[in-house]
Design a protein around this motif. Structure first.
Motif, PDB file in Angstrom:
ATOM      1  N   ARG A  55      -4.443   2.126   5.725  1.00  0.00           N
ATOM      2  CA  ARG A  55      -3.254   2.661   5.071  1.00  0.00           C
ATOM      3  C   ARG A  55      -2.013   2.379   5.911  1.00  0.00           C
ATOM      4  O   ARG A  55      -2.061   2.410   7.131  1.00  0.00           O
ATOM      5  N   LEU A  56      -0.912   2.109   5.226  1.00  0.00           N
ATOM      6  CA  LEU A  56       0.398   2.007   5.872  1.00  0.00           C
ATOM      7  C   LEU A  56       1.034   3.386   5.771  1.00  0.00           C
ATOM      8  O   LEU A  56       1.330   3.877   4.677  1.00  0.00           O
ATOM      9  N   TYR A  77      -0.454   2.228  11.093  1.00  0.00           N
ATOM     10  CA  TYR A  77      -1.601   2.075  10.206  1.00  0.00           C
ATOM     11  C   TYR A  77      -2.783   2.892  10.709  1.00  0.00           C
ATOM     12  O   TYR A  77      -2.839   3.296  11.877  1.00  0.00           O
TER      13      TYR A  77
END
Length: 303
Positions: A55-56, A77
């Motif tokens: 995930r960012l 991240y």
């Protein structure tokens, strides 16, 4: 904060605290705030389709890229613990084809124009100027660059051209073994910074070349990637040398940029050394037209 690895565009750090590790990507060459909207949207779509990716993370204001007081832009991240992907593993090859097909389906209908990095390369006059700088700097690989400029650069550039608008999708653009880690649950695709519009057939052609072994490709591996791609609904077709335009363009441009960095007085000594190492490594690992032609022949029965 622990330094982990350095890429062409940024430094990866491991941030540990309160029992949770994170990956911090420091963008070394960005002067203005980078637009991460396409990356974030494609990451979200990819996870919906079952593609595993970190995930960012947003900051407290919802921003996905933040400028440090020292000036660098950074992104945060999920940290991924895993081993490097083995491109000779048949399961990984099938994963590559299947994942690329899912990305192309998620990115259908893109209206943007691919970045020039994937569509164009420098003219002979630019190469001559760069070669002069490398020679004057006395770098030990100047002769190697000179031979490349006079031969391979000319041959590959003949096959670099703009792509057709009706073939454009939004995709990852850098699906290489170096950007895949394998954890107990399977492969995880990293490094989505370049996400954007691209020719589907050209991204497929580059992936097939890279994941089947490059110039010393394994025909069965190449067919395995293509079959997984088609079985997962991918529509792109690779026939002849034209689809490999992106492969040739990116490799030519990488040599040019890294060689330029090696003689750039405005960057740090560490960055110049990195550019020198990368330029030499790429000069010694460029695609050969004869090998790519054999690869297209090996795939003829797949379309």
């Amino acid at each position: 904060m622990t330094p982990v690895t350095r890429g062409a565009l940024g430094q990866i750090w491991k941030l540990s605290g309160n029992g949770t590790p994170w990956a911090v990507k420091e963008l070394l060459f960005e002067q203005e705030e980078p637009d991460v909207g396409v990356e974030y949207a494609l990451l979200d779509a990819a996870r919906t389709l079952g593609i595993r990716a970190p995930r960012l993370m947003p900051d407290r204001t919802g921003a996905h890229v933040v400028r440090l007081p020292e000036g660098s832009w950074v992104k945060l991240y999920d940290w991924v613990d895993g081993t490097a992907a083995d491109p000779s593993d048949p399961e990984i090859q099938s994963w590559c084809g299947r994942t690329l097909a899912l990305l192309h389906k998620a990115g259908e209908g893109a209206s943007g124009t691919p970045n020039g990095w994937y569509e164009r390369c420098n003219p002979a006059s630019d190469w001559a100027e760069l070669l002069g700088k490398v020679e004057r700097a006395g770098l030990p690989w100047a002769g190697e660059l000179g031979r490349f400029v006079a031969t391979t650069a000319v041959d590959l550039a003949r096959h670099v051209s703009p792509s057709a608008p009706d073939d454009v999708v939004t995709s990852h653009l850098d699906m290489r073994p170096q950007n895949v880690l394998v954890d107990p649950e399977g492969p995880v695709l990293l490094d989505w910074d370049n996400a954007g519009p691209v020719s589907a057939e050209r991204e497929l052609a580059r992936a097939v070349y890279v994941w089947s072994g490059g110039n010393d490709f394994d025909p069965d591996a190449a067919r395995r990637v293509v079959r997984a791609y088609r079985d997962a609904g991918g529509r792109a077709v690779v026939k002849g040398l034209d689809p490999f335009s992106m492969l040739f363009a990116t490799d030519l441009n990488y040599v040019y940029v890294q060689a330029g960095c090696a003689v750039d007085p405005t960057v740090t000594a560490e960055q110049r050394a990195f550019g020198s190492r990368e330029a030499v490594a790429k000069l010694r690992g460029l695609p050969e037209l004869a090998a790519v032609s054999r690869l297209t022949e090996a795939l003829e029965g797949e379309w």
